[in-house]
Every structure is written in C-alpha cells, then in structure tokens.
Design a protein around this motif. Structure first.
Motif, PDB file in Angstrom:
ATOM      1  N   ARG A  71       0.763  -1.077  -0.002  1.00 46.35           N
ATOM      2  CA  ARG A  71       0.239  -0.049   0.112  1.00 46.35           C
ATOM      3  C   ARG A  71       1.091   0.949  -0.138  1.00 46.35           C
ATOM      4  NH1 ARG A  71      -4.560  -2.058   4.210  1.00 46.35           N
ATOM      5  NH2 ARG A  71      -6.588  -2.251   2.068  1.00 46.35           N
ATOM      6  N   THR A  72       2.094   0.669   0.594  1.00 47.67           N
ATOM      7  CA  THR A  72       3.331   2.418   0.738  1.00 47.67           C
ATOM      8  C   THR A  72       3.388   2.751  -0.845  1.00 47.67           C
ATOM      9  OG1 THR A  72       4.235   1.246   1.642  1.00 47.67           O
ATOM     10  CG2 THR A  72       3.711   1.595   3.029  1.00 47.67           C
ATOM     11  N   LEU A  73       3.077   2.073  -1.036  1.00 46.34           N
ATOM     12  CA  LEU A  73       3.865   2.509  -2.549  1.00 46.34           C
ATOM     13  C   LEU A  73       2.774   3.030  -3.777  1.00 46.34           C
ATOM     14  CD1 LEU A  73       4.832  -1.085  -4.388  1.00 46.34           C
ATOM     15  CD2 LEU A  73       6.702   0.636  -4.075  1.00 46.34           C
ATOM     16  N   LEU A  74       1.436   3.485  -3.727  1.00 46.88           N
ATOM     17  CA  LEU A  74       0.816   4.080  -3.999  1.00 46.88           C
ATOM     18  C   LEU A  74       0.773   5.393  -3.774  1.00 46.88           C
ATOM     19  CD1 LEU A  74      -0.581   0.732  -4.891  1.00 46.88           C
ATOM     20  CD2 LEU A  74      -2.787   2.166  -3.669  1.00 46.88           C
ATOM     21  N   LEU A  75       1.215   5.747  -1.886  1.00 43.04           N
ATOM     22  CA  LEU A  75       1.200   7.052  -1.447  1.00 43.04           C
ATOM     23  C   LEU A  75       2.860   7.265  -1.941  1.00 43.04           C
ATOM     24  CD1 LEU A  75       0.207   8.999  -0.306  1.00 43.04           C
ATOM     25  CD2 LEU A  75       1.808   8.266   2.240  1.00 43.04           C
ATOM     26  N   HIS A  76       3.882   6.684  -2.315  1.00 45.17           N
ATOM     27  CA  HIS A  76       5.378   7.233  -3.073  1.00 45.17           C
ATOM     28  C   HIS A  76       4.679   7.598  -5.096  1.00 45.17           C
ATOM     29  CE1 HIS A  76       8.741   7.181  -4.780  1.00 45.17           C
ATOM     30  NE2 HIS A  76       8.506   6.626  -5.390  1.00 45.17           N
ATOM     31  N   TRP A  77       3.889   6.914  -4.767  1.00 45.33           N
ATOM     32  CA  TRP A  77       3.881   7.158  -6.327  1.00 45.33           C
ATOM     33  C   TRP A  77       3.040   8.649  -7.192  1.00 45.33           C
ATOM     34  CZ3 TRP A  77       2.431   1.754  -7.436  1.00 45.33           C
ATOM     35  CH2 TRP A  77       3.108   0.465  -7.680  1.00 45.33           C
ATOM     36  N   THR A  78       2.160   8.224  -5.873  1.00 46.41           N
ATOM     37  CA  THR A  78       0.881   9.965  -5.671  1.00 46.41           C
ATOM     38  C   THR A  78       1.757  10.800  -6.206  1.00 46.41           C
ATOM     39  OG1 THR A  78      -1.289   8.211  -5.278  1.00 46.41           O
ATOM     40  CG2 THR A  78      -1.521  10.939  -4.847  1.00 46.41           C
ATOM     41  N   ARG A  79       2.877  11.125  -4.410  1.00 45.75           N
ATOM     42  CA  ARG A  79       3.304  11.836  -3.772  1.00 45.75           C
ATOM     43  C   ARG A  79       4.522  12.110  -5.404  1.00 45.75           C
ATOM     44  NH1 ARG A  79       5.718  11.170   1.862  1.00 45.75           N
ATOM     45  NH2 ARG A  79       5.845  13.911   1.373  1.00 45.75           N
ATOM     46  N   ARG A  80       5.036  11.290  -5.912  1.00 44.04           N
ATOM     47  CA  ARG A  80       5.837  11.544  -6.742  1.00 44.04           C
ATOM     48  C   ARG A  80       5.495  12.048  -8.339  1.00 44.04           C
ATOM     49  NH1 ARG A  80       8.923   6.330  -8.956  1.00 44.04           N
ATOM     50  NH2 ARG A  80       6.956   6.278 -10.950  1.00 44.04           N
ATOM     51  N   VAL A  81       4.153  11.610  -9.013  1.00 48.63           N
ATOM     52  CA  VAL A  81       3.609  12.532 -10.720  1.00 48.63           C
ATOM     53  C   VAL A  81       2.568  13.765  -9.833  1.00 48.63           C
ATOM     54  CG1 VAL A  81       1.448  11.679 -12.004  1.00 48.63           C
ATOM     55  CG2 VAL A  81       3.651   9.820 -10.894  1.00 48.63           C
ATOM     56  N   ILE A  82       1.604  13.955  -9.311  1.00 47.49           N
ATOM     57  CA  ILE A  82       0.267  15.028  -8.153  1.00 47.49           C
ATOM     58  C   ILE A  82       1.606  15.972  -7.649  1.00 47.49           C
ATOM     59  CG2 ILE A  82      -0.974  15.872  -7.041  1.00 47.49           C
ATOM     60  CD1 ILE A  82      -1.441  13.935  -8.787  1.00 47.49           C
ATOM     61  N   GLY A  83       2.841  15.831  -6.991  1.00 45.20           N
ATOM     62  CA  GLY A  83       3.547  16.608  -6.406  1.00 45.20           C
ATOM     63  C   GLY A  83       4.831  17.225  -6.598  1.00 45.20           C
ATOM     64  N   TYR A  84       4.785  16.936  -7.738  1.00 47.30           N
ATOM     65  CA  TYR A  84       6.216  17.041  -8.367  1.00 47.30           C
ATOM     66  C   TYR A  84       6.087  18.461  -8.968  1.00 47.30           C
ATOM     67  CZ  TYR A  84       3.820  19.502 -12.510  1.00 47.30           C
ATOM     68  OH  TYR A  84       3.525  20.002 -13.457  1.00 47.30           O
ATOM     69  N   GLN A  85       6.157  19.776  -8.089  1.00 48.66           N
ATOM     70  CA  GLN A  85       5.930  21.097  -8.325  1.00 48.66           C
ATOM     71  C   GLN A  85       7.174  21.157  -7.018  1.00 48.66           C
ATOM     72  OE1 GLN A  85       2.424  22.401  -9.922  1.00 48.66           O
ATOM     73  NE2 GLN A  85       3.544  22.495 -11.315  1.00 48.66           N
ATOM     74  N   ASP A  86       6.191  20.215  -6.024  1.00 49.59           N
ATOM     75  CA  ASP A  86       6.466  21.072  -4.467  1.00 49.59           C
ATOM     76  C   ASP A  86       7.221  20.317  -3.612  1.00 49.59           C
ATOM     77  OD1 ASP A  86       6.518  20.869  -1.798  1.00 49.59           O
ATOM     78  OD2 ASP A  86       4.777  21.285  -1.722  1.00 49.59           O
ATOM     79  N   PRO A  87       8.599  20.153  -3.563  1.00 50.57           N
ATOM     80  CA  PRO A  87      10.096  19.772  -3.013  1.00 50.57           C
ATOM     81  C   PRO A  87       9.878  19.116  -1.977  1.00 50.57           C
ATOM     82  CG  PRO A  87      11.061  21.947  -3.698  1.00 50.57           C
ATOM     83  CD  PRO A  87       9.195  21.391  -3.629  1.00 50.57           C
ATOM     84  N   ASP A  88       8.666  19.322  -1.220  1.00 53.41           N
ATOM     85  CA  ASP A  88       8.428  18.732  -0.202  1.00 53.41           C
ATOM     86  C   ASP A  88       7.784  16.899  -0.304  1.00 53.41           C
ATOM     87  OD1 ASP A  88       9.478  20.028   1.797  1.00 53.41           O
ATOM     88  OD2 ASP A  88       7.856  20.815   2.125  1.00 53.41           O
ATOM     89  N   GLU A  89       7.328  16.744  -1.544  1.00 53.36           N
ATOM     90  CA  GLU A  89       6.639  16.246  -2.324  1.00 53.36           C
ATOM     91  C   GLU A  89       7.518  14.937  -2.616  1.00 53.36           C
ATOM     92  OE1 GLU A  89       3.010  15.032  -1.688  1.00 53.36           O
ATOM     93  OE2 GLU A  89       3.548  15.358   0.194  1.00 53.36           O
TER      94      GLU A  89
END
Length: 416
Positions: free
Chosen positions: A169-187
C-alpha cells in the motif's frame, strides 16, 4: 490592475488566489498567462486562463473544440516524444475513443461495488480519528489531521477498492506524491534530471516504469486469485489491452487517491474557520449530503485542467487560435458570483449547488460517488470524535506547491 498571474505554483502554497480570480472574472474572463520557467521546469508558450463558470462549463463540455487529446490535460507541455504515450490515458482522450475506455472501466467501478465498502470506510474513519485524538491527549493536545488521518484514510480506502495487498500500500502513496506533487520539493524530493540537466517529467514512460511493472504483476496475481475488486475486474476484462490496463491503474492510483487526499483536509480546514457551520453540522441542523458538496465547492481537489483548441474560435469575446492552450480554473468557477449567491459564505445547506469540483462534460469524474461516500463518512465521524466546541488550529496549515492540485500537507488542530 494589470492581468494578474495565476500560473506560478508557488503562490498556491500561500492559498488559493481568490482575489486574483475575482479580478479575472470581472475584467479578463479569458486572460492570457505567461508561462515562465519555475522551480527548474522549463518555460512554456503561455495559455488562456478561463475563470467564469459559464465559460469553464462550455470548455469542459465542448471536446470537439477544446481537446484533451492534442496536448493532454496538464498546463505544462509534455515532451513531444512522450505525448503519444500520455495520450493513451483515458483522461487525455476525446470521444469517441474516450467513450470506449470509459465504458470499459465503468464495468469495474460500479456503484454496487463501491457501496459495499461503506461500513469499512466508516470504521476506518472512526479508528483513525480516535487514534489521533487519543495520541494528542496523551501528548501536547494537538494532532495533524493530514499525516495522522486523511492521508491514510484516502490511501487505505482506495487500496481496498482496487484490491492491492496490504504490504504494497505504501507504494501507491509514493507514486501519488511523485506524480501529483512534482512541483513541491517536500513531496517529490529532488527531481531526476535528463542528460541536458532538465527535470524528467514524472508522467514520462521512464518515470512510470516501476508503476506499470507492478500493475502487470498485480493483474497476473488477480487472474490467479480473483476477488471482488476493481483490479480483478480490469485484469479479467478481455477487451482491455495491456497498455490500457497500465494507464487505468495509473489513473486510478493517482487520481483516485489524491481526490480524497486533497478534498478531505480542505473540508476539515474550512470547518475550523467556520465554527458556527461545524456546530450546525454536528447538531444535525444541516445534512451531511449537502455539506459534502458545499465543502467540495469551497475546496475543490483539482485547481486546473488544460485543453487545446482544435480550431480558431472565440470565448467570452476573446479570439483563440487553433493550437492555443486553454486552461479552466475550477476554484474560480466555484466562486463565480454570477452563479453562486454569496459564494464565499460556507452554506452547508446550499441547494442547488452545481459546483465543478468533479468536472463536467465527457470527463466528469467517474469516482465522484466513491469520493462523496468517503467524505461523508469522514465528516460524520469527525463530528462524533473531534471536540464538540469546534476545531481549533494549532498551527497554520501547510499547502502544496502546485497549480494543479489544491493540496494540504499538514493540518494541525488542538483536541486536548
């Protein structure tokens, strides 16, 4: 006042720029926006920002004039070499091809399948909220509703629906943050760079290779061990090609997770700002069904979607040329005084409430029913578990650096 900038993603870290939106609606409803280099991402050719409700709905409904396929649906242009790949996603297609894919996925994403999760979703909301409050009361009296409740809530609900094993399940959060939050260095962290030193697009085939490999492995597992879940339905659908399966998994994981992940803390934050509305909701004076839609109207999870003009046209008296980027602004449309009376009031009983938080036209969100179910359950349980006297912020919320997702990274409240 000149035409204000509503492109720079850094301004959204401070909040949705409603005053700028209002100025555009009143004076420049279809306004040209420059697209300079920001945060290392290359400059673009610019685009038309569409901010009035009437014009936003016109763009979203008219796919023959405003295409999702020509340049995809993000403001920033993809690498031309990646565009054929990105166009495979249902989100980036136009009718009639889009209609075929939507029909295929609708077989898996049925209301009946979604509704059977309501008990689990409600129990999860209660458990996460109770654990956060208990921990706060044994500590400094505060908890972070994002990191301790809503992130896990959105993720676990989605993985249950998809049928993703607990260990993954943690893989899904990792992928979401990488794709959606790409403009935010924290994400997204430090972006990968190409040989020319430019950031690698998180939507490119190279960036998504690990996600797609997992999707195929999970599909193989589901064919051998079927369950009553969305991935089993997709994996066993003979009309669905392997590339289409990849893109459906990408769409469901990223969009399915981040819709609720963004909307839920945004709604809770609004309730901290409007204690009277929270009290009325808690006391049963207003219903949760209308409350969910009003909170979505005020805090839409998605800020913008892009289309590309297929021909020379005009919108709100502005001439648009074939090939121009046309970007709709959902949060602006949802606060258009021409449609919503007293739009900045939080009226949890507002009806009708034709907000555009789930889009409109052929691309209206397929997961809206599941999102509303999750949000309703979360707010109901929050009213039972969180303090009766109202929610109090313990620190200013931290927002996502993004002109795409209306994200909240931290929402610390006082409960002790």
């Amino acid at each position: 006042m000149s035409v204000p900038d509503v492109f720079d993603p850094r301004q959204y870290e401070r909040g949705v720029p409603h005053e700028r939106y209002r100025h555009l609606r009143d004076h420049h409803p279809v306004a040209w926006q420059e697209e300079p280099e920001v945060l290392g991402w290359p400059a673009g050719p610019g685009f038309w920002a569409v901010t009035r409700y009437e014009d936003v709905t016109r763009v979203l409904k008219d796919s023959s004039t405003y295409s999702s396929y020509l340049g995809a649906t993000q403001i920033r242009d993809p690498d031309p070499a990646d565009l054929p790949f990105i166009r495979r996603m249902m989100l980036n297609q136009d009718p009639p091809h889009h209609r075929r894919l939507r029909t295929l996925v609708s077989r898996a994403f049925t209301p009946k399948r979604v509704d059977r999760f309501e008990t689990v979703v409600r129990e999860r909301a209660r458990s996460l909220l109770t654990r956060a409050v208990t921990g706060a009361r044994s500590g400094d009296g505060t908890c972070d509703l994002v990191t301790q409740v809503t992130d896990d809530y959105a993720l676990l609900n989605l993985t249950d629906l998809l049928g993703v094993p607990d260990a993954d399940r943690t893989l899904l959060l990792h992928w979401t943050r990488r794709v959606i939050g790409y403009q935010d260095p924290d994400e997204a962290g430090t972006p990968a760079l190409d040989p020319d030193g430019k950031p690698v697009d998180p939507r490119s085939p190279a960036s998504l290779r690990d996600m797609f490999a997992y999707a195929h492995a999970l599909a193989v597992h589901k064919r051998r061990h079927p369950g009553d879940d969305v991935m089993t339905a997709l994996a066993t659908d003979r009309e669905l090609t392997a590339p289409e399966l990849e893109m459906f998994f990408f769409l469901l994981v990223v969009a399915g997770n981040d819709t609720v992940r963004s909307a839920a803390p945004g709604g809770l934050h609004l309730l901290t700002q409007h204690p009277d509305a929270y009290a009325r909701l808690r006391d049963g004076e207003v219903g949760f069904t209308t409350a969910v839609d009003e909170l979505l109207r005020r805090h839409p999870p998605v800020l913008t979607f892009r289309r590309t003009a297929t021909q020379d046209t005009a919108l709100a008296g502005t001439r648009i040329r074939r090939g121009d980027k046309v970007v709709v602004f959902h949060a602006s449309a949802n606060h258009d005084e021409r449609v919503f009376r007293d739009p900045f009031a939080l009226d949890l009983a507002r009806s009708p409430n034709p907000h555009l938080s789930f889009g409109d036209g052929p691309h209206v969100c397929m997961g809206a029913h599941f999102a509303r179910l999750q949000l309703r359950a979360l707010y109901e349980e929050a009213c039972r578990v969180l303090p009766a006297g109202g929610l109090q912020l313990a620190a200013p919320p931290r927002r996502l650096v993004s002109n795409f997702i209306n994200g909240v990274k931290s929402l610390r409240v006082r409960v002790g």
